[in-house]
Write an enzyme that holds these catalytic residues in place. Structure first.
Site, PDB file in Angstrom:
ATOM      1  N   GLY A  15     -24.625 -32.844  16.744  1.00  0.00           N
ATOM      2  CA  GLY A  15     -23.278 -33.080  17.256  1.00  0.00           C
ATOM      3  C   GLY A  15     -22.480 -34.166  16.567  1.00  0.00           C
ATOM      4  N   HIS A 112     -17.998 -25.165   7.700  1.00  0.00           N
ATOM      5  CA  HIS A 112     -19.228 -24.725   7.036  1.00  0.00           C
ATOM      6  C   HIS A 112     -19.492 -25.620   5.824  1.00  0.00           C
ATOM      7  CE1 HIS A 112     -22.345 -21.911   5.844  1.00  0.00           C
ATOM      8  NE2 HIS A 112     -21.884 -21.980   4.607  1.00  0.00           N
TER       9      HIS A 112
END
Length: 198
Positions: A15, A112
């Site tokens: 996270g 990404h």
């Protein structure tokens, strides 16, 4: 607060991108606020990060549902209750299905760790190192049915220093992601709000 777009972050792991997005949203100039974390791994560290930030979470285990459609329908319900208008994937390790894609058309983005279309899918850093390329990067893109195939919104390249290992490259990319992603989200949410006004 009503002049900010309500967003949900989907994450499956540590996270760090989630935290960079939440930190950015705490600035008064931010065009969005994070109102919900969606997580598909009950043990993920990101859940604690959300708790510390005071952000509500919906944590589920996909195995407990008969189908993707079933858990995505429940997610859509949670998003509606929270008033979510935009979704940011940040290390969410599942393909998004039709249920969510139809409900949030052109309102789901992902980050990404490569210069797409190069090295899509899992372990983009490992793929880059295996190929021996001298640079990689980070890409923010819209999400569609495919694996990292949606239209590209923004990219930033990162040189791979000689003799780097996976952790080194991952760390360099993450530094870029933590700057790039919140900024791009800010611009996108601003556009969505301007579109709603016009």
């Amino acid at each position: 607060m009503s002049n900010r777009l309500k967003i949900a972050v989907f994450a499956s792991g540590n996270g760090s991108n989630f935290t960079s997005i939440v930190d950015f949203s705490s600035h008064s100039q931010s065009s969005f606020e994070v109102v919900l974390l969606i997580c598909d791994r009950p043990q993920a560290k990101v859940i604690n990060r959300a708790k510390q930030a005071g952000i509500p979470t919906f944590v589920f285990s996909p195995k407990q549902y008969e189908s993707k459609e079933q858990f995505e329908s429940e997610i859509v319900q949670k998003l509606h209750v929270a008033g979510v208008q935009f979704i940011a994937l940040a290390g969410y390790m599942r393909l998004i299905g039709k249920t969510l894609l139809e409900e949030y058309k052109q309102r789901i983005v992902n980050i990404h760790p490569s210069l797409l279309p190069k090295f899509p899918g899992k372990d983009a850093v490992g793929q880059a190192l295996q190929k021996g390329v001298s640079e990689t990067g980070a890409t923010v893109h819209y999400v569609d049915e495919g694996m990292d195939t949606g239209p590209i919104i923004a990219q930033q390249s990162v040189p791979i220093p000689p003799n780097s290992d996976r952790d080194d490259v991952q760390a360099i990319i993450q530094q870029v992601e933590h700057q790039l992603y919140p900024q791009v989200l800010h611009e996108l949410c601003k556009k969505v709000m301007e579109g709603a006004k016009s």
